[in-house]
Scaffold this motif. Sequence first.
Motif, PDB file in Angstrom:
ATOM      1  N   UNK A 147       0.854   5.639  -5.040  1.00 23.67           N
ATOM      2  CA  UNK A 147       1.652   5.298  -3.788  1.00 23.67           C
ATOM      3  C   UNK A 147       0.769   5.800  -2.491  1.00 23.67           C
ATOM      4  N   UNK A 148       0.375   5.141  -1.426  1.00 27.74           N
ATOM      5  CA  UNK A 148      -0.537   5.272  -0.474  1.00 27.74           C
ATOM      6  C   UNK A 148      -1.825   4.944  -0.514  1.00 27.74           C
ATOM      7  N   UNK A 149      -2.152   4.156  -1.705  1.00 34.45           N
ATOM      8  CA  UNK A 149      -3.566   3.804  -2.022  1.00 34.45           C
ATOM      9  C   UNK A 149      -4.051   2.490  -1.195  1.00 34.45           C
ATOM     10  N   UNK A 150      -4.739   2.448  -0.328  1.00 33.13           N
ATOM     11  CA  UNK A 150      -5.119   1.262   0.433  1.00 33.13           C
ATOM     12  C   UNK A 150      -5.959   0.139  -0.479  1.00 33.13           C
ATOM     13  N   UNK A 151      -5.595  -1.121  -0.117  1.00 33.10           N
ATOM     14  CA  UNK A 151      -6.029  -2.076  -1.078  1.00 33.10           C
ATOM     15  C   UNK A 151      -7.564  -1.895  -1.390  1.00 33.10           C
ATOM     16  N   UNK A 152      -8.592  -1.651  -0.265  1.00 32.97           N
ATOM     17  CA  UNK A 152      -9.920  -1.394  -0.449  1.00 32.97           C
ATOM     18  C   UNK A 152     -10.191  -0.507  -1.713  1.00 32.97           C
ATOM     19  N   UNK A 153      -9.134   0.661  -2.036  1.00 36.65           N
ATOM     20  CA  UNK A 153      -9.511   1.536  -2.762  1.00 36.65           C
ATOM     21  C   UNK A 153      -8.778   1.563  -4.176  1.00 36.65           C
ATOM     22  N   UNK A 154      -8.010   0.260  -4.334  1.00 39.34           N
ATOM     23  CA  UNK A 154      -7.742  -0.298  -5.461  1.00 39.34           C
ATOM     24  C   UNK A 154      -8.878  -0.605  -6.512  1.00 39.34           C
ATOM     25  N   UNK A 155      -8.917  -0.317  -7.827  1.00 42.02           N
ATOM     26  CA  UNK A 155     -10.266  -0.525  -8.504  1.00 42.02           C
ATOM     27  C   UNK A 155     -10.322  -1.839  -8.916  1.00 42.02           C
ATOM     28  N   UNK A 156     -11.612  -2.275  -9.121  1.00 42.22           N
ATOM     29  CA  UNK A 156     -11.910  -3.716  -9.037  1.00 42.22           C
ATOM     30  C   UNK A 156     -11.472  -4.337 -10.353  1.00 42.22           C
ATOM     31  N   UNK A 157     -11.127  -3.500 -11.419  1.00 39.37           N
ATOM     32  CA  UNK A 157     -10.650  -3.796 -12.638  1.00 39.37           C
ATOM     33  C   UNK A 157      -9.009  -3.891 -12.709  1.00 39.37           C
ATOM     34  N   UNK A 158      -8.423  -3.529 -11.553  1.00 39.52           N
ATOM     35  CA  UNK A 158      -6.931  -3.643 -11.648  1.00 39.52           C
ATOM     36  C   UNK A 158      -6.459  -5.037 -11.706  1.00 39.52           C
ATOM     37  N   UNK A 159      -5.536  -5.480 -12.200  1.00 36.16           N
ATOM     38  CA  UNK A 159      -4.791  -6.561 -12.492  1.00 36.16           C
ATOM     39  C   UNK A 159      -3.542  -6.562 -12.192  1.00 36.16           C
ATOM     40  N   UNK A 160      -3.061  -7.714 -11.511  1.00 37.41           N
ATOM     41  CA  UNK A 160      -1.698  -7.926 -11.322  1.00 37.41           C
ATOM     42  C   UNK A 160      -0.676  -7.271 -12.510  1.00 37.41           C
ATOM     43  N   UNK A 176       0.875  -1.211  -0.049  1.00 39.99           N
ATOM     44  CA  UNK A 176      -0.041   0.183  -0.092  1.00 39.99           C
ATOM     45  C   UNK A 176       0.787   1.259   0.110  1.00 39.99           C
ATOM     46  N   UNK A 177       2.214   1.105   0.676  1.00 40.27           N
ATOM     47  CA  UNK A 177       2.818   2.304   0.551  1.00 40.27           C
ATOM     48  C   UNK A 177       3.583   2.602  -0.837  1.00 40.27           C
ATOM     49  N   UNK A 178       3.608   1.841  -1.720  1.00 41.16           N
ATOM     50  CA  UNK A 178       4.250   1.889  -2.991  1.00 41.16           C
ATOM     51  C   UNK A 178       3.272   2.030  -3.859  1.00 41.16           C
ATOM     52  N   UNK A 179       1.820   1.468  -3.818  1.00 44.89           N
ATOM     53  CA  UNK A 179       0.901   1.343  -4.706  1.00 44.89           C
ATOM     54  C   UNK A 179       1.365   0.635  -6.175  1.00 44.89           C
ATOM     55  N   UNK A 180       0.771   1.226  -7.313  1.00 40.18           N
ATOM     56  CA  UNK A 180       1.178   0.546  -8.580  1.00 40.18           C
ATOM     57  C   UNK A 180       1.202   1.533  -9.479  1.00 40.18           C
ATOM     58  N   UNK A 181       1.819   2.634  -9.510  1.00 38.54           N
ATOM     59  CA  UNK A 181       2.005   3.902 -10.339  1.00 38.54           C
ATOM     60  C   UNK A 181       2.026   3.641 -11.712  1.00 38.54           C
ATOM     61  N   UNK A 182       2.552   2.562 -12.286  1.00 40.20           N
ATOM     62  CA  UNK A 182       2.674   2.257 -13.746  1.00 40.20           C
ATOM     63  C   UNK A 182       1.189   1.934 -14.142  1.00 40.20           C
ATOM     64  N   UNK A 183       0.450   1.328 -13.132  1.00 37.11           N
ATOM     65  CA  UNK A 183      -1.166   0.815 -13.666  1.00 37.11           C
ATOM     66  C   UNK A 183      -1.986   1.840 -13.224  1.00 37.11           C
TER      67      UNK A 183
END
Length: 57
Positions: free
Chosen positions: A29-42, A18-25
Amino acid sequence: MTSSTTWMCLICGWIYDETVGDPDSGVPAGTPWDKVPLNWACPECGARKDDFEMVRI
């Protein structure tokens, strides 16, 4: 010290921190897991959020 949570892809083992996030997608940074969009993929294998499990590192 700020606590953050890490989530591991059960398919390939990639770690979402969560501290790093996935800026390339588009997940800053700082985005909690419950705020990661449902359509996000590994970013490594394309697995969905459902394929991740919270882990302690």
